[in-house]
Scaffold this motif. Structure first.
Motif, mmCIF file in Angstrom:
data_model
loop_
_atom_site.group_PDB
_atom_site.id
_atom_site.type_symbol
_atom_site.label_atom_id
_atom_site.label_comp_id
_atom_site.label_asym_id
_atom_site.label_seq_id
_atom_site.Cartn_x
_atom_site.Cartn_y
_atom_site.Cartn_z
ATOM 1 N N LEU A 328 0.833 -1.206 0.000
ATOM 2 C CA LEU A 328 0.000 0.000 0.000
ATOM 3 C C LEU A 328 0.865 1.252 0.000
ATOM 4 C CD1 LEU A 328 -2.570 -1.372 2.566
ATOM 5 C CD2 LEU A 328 -3.220 -0.515 0.320
ATOM 6 N N ARG A 329 2.037 1.121 -0.590
ATOM 7 C CA ARG A 329 2.959 2.256 -0.634
ATOM 8 C C ARG A 329 2.299 3.451 -1.331
ATOM 9 N NH1 ARG A 329 8.446 1.812 -0.234
ATOM 10 N NH2 ARG A 329 8.281 -0.421 -0.686
ATOM 11 N N VAL A 330 2.411 4.634 -0.699
ATOM 12 C CA VAL A 330 1.868 5.925 -1.174
ATOM 13 C C VAL A 330 0.382 5.834 -1.572
ATOM 14 C CG1 VAL A 330 4.121 6.817 -1.887
ATOM 15 C CG2 VAL A 330 2.685 5.672 -3.573
ATOM 16 N N ALA A 331 -0.327 4.872 -1.003
ATOM 17 C CA ALA A 331 -1.770 4.785 -1.271
ATOM 18 C C ALA A 331 -2.510 5.894 -0.522
ATOM 19 C CB ALA A 331 -2.302 3.423 -0.841
ATOM 20 N N LYS A 332 -3.671 6.285 -1.041
ATOM 21 C CA LYS A 332 -4.490 7.340 -0.427
ATOM 22 C C LYS A 332 -5.597 6.668 0.386
ATOM 23 C CE LYS A 332 -3.652 10.313 -4.438
ATOM 24 N NZ LYS A 332 -2.913 9.263 -5.199
ATOM 25 N N LEU A 333 -5.453 6.709 1.716
ATOM 26 C CA LEU A 333 -6.395 6.038 2.610
ATOM 27 C C LEU A 333 -7.061 7.023 3.573
ATOM 28 C CD1 LEU A 333 -4.072 3.023 3.151
ATOM 29 C CD2 LEU A 333 -6.484 2.697 2.636
ATOM 30 N N LYS A 334 -7.128 8.275 3.180
ATOM 31 C CA LYS A 334 -7.690 9.300 4.050
ATOM 32 C C LYS A 334 -9.136 8.956 4.428
ATOM 33 C CE LYS A 334 -8.255 14.321 4.360
ATOM 34 N NZ LYS A 334 -8.069 15.617 3.664
ATOM 35 N N LYS A 335 -9.422 8.978 5.739
ATOM 36 C CA LYS A 335 -10.750 8.704 6.301
ATOM 37 C C LYS A 335 -11.248 7.289 5.980
ATOM 38 C CE LYS A 335 -12.238 13.530 6.426
ATOM 39 N NZ LYS A 335 -13.263 14.509 6.006
ATOM 40 N N ALA A 336 -10.327 6.375 5.702
ATOM 41 C CA ALA A 336 -10.715 4.990 5.431
ATOM 42 C C ALA A 336 -11.029 4.273 6.746
ATOM 43 C CB ALA A 336 -9.606 4.270 4.685
ATOM 44 N N ASP A 337 -11.895 3.275 6.661
ATOM 45 C CA ASP A 337 -12.254 2.455 7.826
ATOM 46 C C ASP A 337 -11.473 1.146 7.743
ATOM 47 O OD1 ASP A 337 -13.349 1.004 9.851
ATOM 48 O OD2 ASP A 337 -15.445 1.294 9.243
ATOM 49 N N LEU A 338 -10.404 1.038 8.563
ATOM 50 C CA LEU A 338 -9.552 -0.150 8.575
ATOM 51 C C LEU A 338 -9.651 -0.883 9.908
ATOM 52 C CD1 LEU A 338 -6.370 1.333 6.836
ATOM 53 C CD2 LEU A 338 -8.077 -0.149 5.818
ATOM 54 N N ARG A 339 -10.739 -0.755 10.580
ATOM 55 C CA ARG A 339 -10.884 -1.392 11.887
ATOM 56 C C ARG A 339 -10.765 -2.918 11.765
ATOM 57 N NH1 ARG A 339 -16.527 0.773 13.740
ATOM 58 N NH2 ARG A 339 -16.850 0.476 11.497
ATOM 59 N N ASN A 340 -9.996 -3.475 12.708
ATOM 60 C CA ASN A 340 -9.834 -4.939 12.822
ATOM 61 C C ASN A 340 -9.240 -5.571 11.568
ATOM 62 O OD1 ASN A 340 -11.165 -4.875 15.423
ATOM 63 N ND2 ASN A 340 -13.101 -4.690 14.292
ATOM 64 N N CYS A 341 -8.467 -4.785 10.813
ATOM 65 C CA CYS A 341 -7.815 -5.328 9.618
ATOM 66 C C CYS A 341 -6.530 -6.067 9.998
ATOM 67 C CB CYS A 341 -7.477 -4.214 8.635
ATOM 68 S SG CYS A 341 -8.840 -3.738 7.589
ATOM 69 N N ASP A 342 -6.210 -7.075 9.206
ATOM 70 C CA ASP A 342 -4.935 -7.777 9.357
ATOM 71 C C ASP A 342 -3.949 -7.116 8.407
ATOM 72 O OD1 ASP A 342 -2.802 -9.419 9.593
ATOM 73 O OD2 ASP A 342 -3.837 -11.270 9.013
ATOM 74 N N LEU A 343 -3.057 -6.283 8.972
ATOM 75 C CA LEU A 343 -2.064 -5.557 8.189
ATOM 76 C C LEU A 343 -0.643 -6.003 8.537
ATOM 77 C CD1 LEU A 343 -3.768 -2.050 8.446
ATOM 78 C CD2 LEU A 343 -3.314 -3.249 6.299
ATOM 79 N N ARG A 344 -0.496 -7.228 8.951
ATOM 80 C CA ARG A 344 0.832 -7.727 9.307
ATOM 81 C C ARG A 344 1.754 -7.687 8.085
ATOM 82 N NH1 ARG A 344 -0.397 -13.568 11.027
ATOM 83 N NH2 ARG A 344 -1.960 -13.199 9.391
#
Length: 391
Positions: A328-344
């Motif tokens: 997700l390099r330089v991705a635009k995630l402003k105000k995104a809902d990433l609750r309980n995501c697996d981002l390991r």
């Protein structure tokens, strides 16, 4: 008066009734001559002459030296004359030679509806002539444009309705309307062009399923650049299909299998992707703004990274999704809902995470270097976030 001296001429000040300023002149020998002189000097039709106190002057003998004479204008005749001149001017017939075809119309038609248009600049009475145009032998104004597209434009200027024959290109009329700077018509035509494009051939679920069934499993199905806007592709097996540059805006893609698809620069803004499988999908610079992606699986089973580098994920709902190892390099995630995501192990270097909700996320070994974490929420994290991950 001594014998032999010439009689001194009388001088008066003449002014319109009700005005304070006037003109000085010598009094001629008769009242008729005085009326003619005043008519010429004032450029108005003189009706009657009065003394300053309001008395009617019916003889030249009543005028004394240095008198003030008030002039009454024939307003009815003057107004009628002006009205006739104005009406005549407004209804002047004008001939336009557009691309070799002559069109006859009036000055009012060309200039009144769109005063700031090219024709308004050419033919309005109350503005200087600022647009020079060559005329032909019959004094028709030469305009080097398409006559085919000019006819509906002229009719629009006449009655305000856009009417043209079947088969005539709307884009062609639009281009001409822009040239003539007819703003209201340009707005109407732009809307019609958009409506036409929306009704262009779109892939439906039925058509696409037929194509899927007709394609052998070992043959790559190419859907590059195709229009799927608003289409229902939910719960379909779309594995390994080429969706590069495709338009999937506002489509229903719930539970669909996009594993190993090429979705580079595809438009999925506003799409419903809840529960979709995106393992191994190539999503470089994909547009997912406002999409709903709850419970999506983007985790690579073979250890490769799902590529979302530079993707537009503003306001996307990815709650509960698996993004382990995703790029997700330089991705635009402003105000995104990433609750309980697996981002390991996910790479979020340089990503815009402003006001992003990362509550309950697993960010173990995630790379957040250079990311914008302004107002981001990190509550109830599964594993602690180390400073080294964000530096």
């Amino acid at each position: 008066m001594f014998s032999g001296e010439k009689p001194t001429k009388k001088r008066i000040t003449a002014r319109k009734r009700g005005e304070k300023r006037g003109i000085c002149l010598f009094v001629p020998s008769t009242l008729a001559e005085l009326t003619q002189v005043l008519t010429k000097k004032l450029s108005l039709k003189v009706d009657s002459l009065y003394t300053e106190s309001g008395g009617l002057i019916d003889s030249i003998e009543l005028i004394r030296d240095n008198d003030i004479v008030e002039v009454e204008i024939n307003n009815k005749e003057d107004k009628l004359s002006n009205l006739q001149e104005t009406t005549k001017a407004d209804n002047d017939w004008i001939t336009l030679n557009v691309g070799g075809v002559k069109f006859m119309t009036t000055r009012t038609t060309l200039a009144s509806r769109e005063p700031e248009s090219m024709f308004g600049c050419m033919f309005q009475h109350d503005r200087p002539f600022t647009w020079k145009s060559t005329t032909d032998d019959s004094n028709a104004f030469l305009i080097d444009r398409s006559p085919k597209y000019f006819e509906p434009i002229l009719n629009y200027l006449r009655h305000g309705q856009l009417i043209f024959d079947d088969g005539l290109s709307i884009e062609g009329v639009l281009e001409e309307a822009r040239f003539y700077n007819i703003v209201s018509l340009v707005e109407i035509l732009e809307k019609k062009v958009q409506e036409e494009r929306k009704t262009e051939f779109q892939i439906t679920r039925e058509l696409f399923c037929k194509r899927l069934l007709a394609t052998q499993s070992n043959v790559e199905l190419r859907c590059q650049g195709m229009n799927f806007e608003g289409c229902d592709l939910s719960r379909l097996d779309l594995k390994r299909i080429n969706f590069r540059y495709a338009n999937l805006k506002n489509s229903n893609l719930e539970g669909a299998n996009f594993a190993f698809c090429d979705m580079e620069r595809a438009n999925l803004s506003g799409a419903q992707l809840d529960g979709a499988a995106l393992m191994g999908a190539r999503m470089l610079c994909i547009n997912l703004e406002g999409a709903c992606m709850r419970g999506c699986n983007l985790e690579e089973p073979n250890g490769q990274r799902t590529n979302l580098e530079g993707a537009n994920l503003k306001g996307v709902n990815l709650s509960g999704s698996s993004l382990a190892g995703a790029n997700l390099r330089v991705a635009k995630l402003k105000k995104a809902d990433l609750r309980n995501c697996d981002l390991r192990g996910a790479v979020l270097a340089g990503a815009d995470l402003e006001s992003c909700d990362l509550s309950g996320c697993d960010l173990q070994e995630a790379n957040l270097r250079g990311a914008n974490l302004k107002d981001a929420i990190f509550e109830l994290m599964i594993s602690p976030l180390h400073m080294s991950q964000a530096l």
